[in-house]
Design a protein around this motif. Structure first.
Motif, PDB file in Angstrom:
ATOM      1  N   LYS A  31       1.016  -1.212   0.078  1.00  0.00           N
ATOM      2  CA  LYS A  31       0.049   0.080   0.047  1.00  0.00           C
ATOM      3  C   LYS A  31       0.819   1.227   0.074  1.00  0.00           C
ATOM      4  O   LYS A  31       1.848   1.366   0.692  1.00  0.00           O
ATOM      5  CB  LYS A  31      -1.027   0.011   1.160  1.00  0.00           C
ATOM      6  CG  LYS A  31      -1.794   1.157   1.303  1.00  0.00           C
ATOM      7  CD  LYS A  31      -2.797   1.084   2.523  1.00  0.00           C
ATOM      8  CE  LYS A  31      -3.679   2.280   2.543  1.00  0.00           C
ATOM      9  NZ  LYS A  31      -4.672   2.278   3.479  1.00  0.00           N
ATOM     10  N   SER A  46      -2.833  -1.196  -3.318  1.00  0.00           N
ATOM     11  CA  SER A  46      -3.533  -0.053  -2.848  1.00  0.00           C
ATOM     12  C   SER A  46      -2.860   1.417  -2.931  1.00  0.00           C
ATOM     13  O   SER A  46      -1.921   1.386  -2.138  1.00  0.00           O
ATOM     14  CB  SER A  46      -4.327  -0.195  -1.396  1.00  0.00           C
ATOM     15  OG  SER A  46      -5.207   0.829  -0.906  1.00  0.00           O
ATOM     16  N   GLU A  48      -3.531   5.527  -1.979  1.00  0.00           N
ATOM     17  CA  GLU A  48      -4.308   6.370  -1.185  1.00  0.00           C
ATOM     18  C   GLU A  48      -3.743   7.658  -1.417  1.00  0.00           C
ATOM     19  O   GLU A  48      -2.665   7.834  -0.964  1.00  0.00           O
ATOM     20  CB  GLU A  48      -4.597   6.144   0.067  1.00  0.00           C
ATOM     21  CG  GLU A  48      -5.638   6.935   0.739  1.00  0.00           C
ATOM     22  CD  GLU A  48      -5.863   6.736   2.218  1.00  0.00           C
ATOM     23  OE1 GLU A  48      -6.375   7.644   2.871  1.00  0.00           O
ATOM     24  OE2 GLU A  48      -5.790   5.575   2.754  1.00  0.00           O
ATOM     25  N   GLU A  63      -6.571  -0.908  -6.074  1.00  0.00           N
ATOM     26  CA  GLU A  63      -7.449   0.058  -5.353  1.00  0.00           C
ATOM     27  C   GLU A  63      -6.972   1.468  -5.407  1.00  0.00           C
ATOM     28  O   GLU A  63      -5.690   1.527  -5.276  1.00  0.00           O
ATOM     29  CB  GLU A  63      -7.972  -0.582  -4.092  1.00  0.00           C
ATOM     30  CG  GLU A  63      -8.768   0.545  -3.167  1.00  0.00           C
ATOM     31  CD  GLU A  63      -8.662  -0.033  -1.805  1.00  0.00           C
ATOM     32  OE1 GLU A  63      -9.802  -0.236  -1.380  1.00  0.00           O
ATOM     33  OE2 GLU A  63      -7.777  -0.051  -1.093  1.00  0.00           O
TER      34      GLU A  63
END
Length: 131
Positions: A31, A46, A48, A63
């Motif tokens: 991530k 992922s 973000e 994601e």
């Protein structure tokens, strides 16, 4: 991480780039959370991008989350997907959009719009119906 880092980064867990951080290069991780800046290619499960985050380059992710205010410039591909991505239709209809198949004028003639939206008088309605 805060400060500037250039090169290749490989991690089996989470990489976080703080508000003052800058990472230039290639990154592979489980991530990536970006509050500062990332410029390069990343391959993650992922990604973000927070409201202060900026990402530029090519990303491969399963994601992708971009907070309001976060910025992304570049190309994005689903992780482990082929080069060509097929476009599919949404499985659920968009909520809040009327799909009656009738135009605004037809709904007005049927009396389905409030009186304030019905601009045509009765003789005008007849002319609209007959053409």
């Amino acid at each position: 991480m805060d400060g500037e880092v250039a090169g290749t980064v490989a991690c089996q867990s989470i990489v976080t780039i703080g508000r003052k951080g800058l990472l230039k290069g290639d990154l592979t991780a489980k991530k990536l959370v970006v509050s500062g800046s990332f410029d390069g290619c990343c391959n993650v499960d992922s990604l973000e991008i927070t409201k202060t985050g900026k990402v530029m380059g090519e990303i491969r992710a399963t994601e992708l989350i971009i907070a309001k205010g976060g910025r992304f410039t570049g190309h994005c591909r689903e992780k482990d997907a082929p080069q060509e991505v097929a476009v599919t239709e949404a499985q659920e209809p968009v909520k809040g959009i009327e799909r009656s198949g009738k135009s605004t004028i037809e709904r007005c003639l049927d009396g389905k719009l409030p009186a304030s939206n019905q601009a045509a008088s009765s003789p005008q309605k007849e002319r609209l119906k007959t053409g």
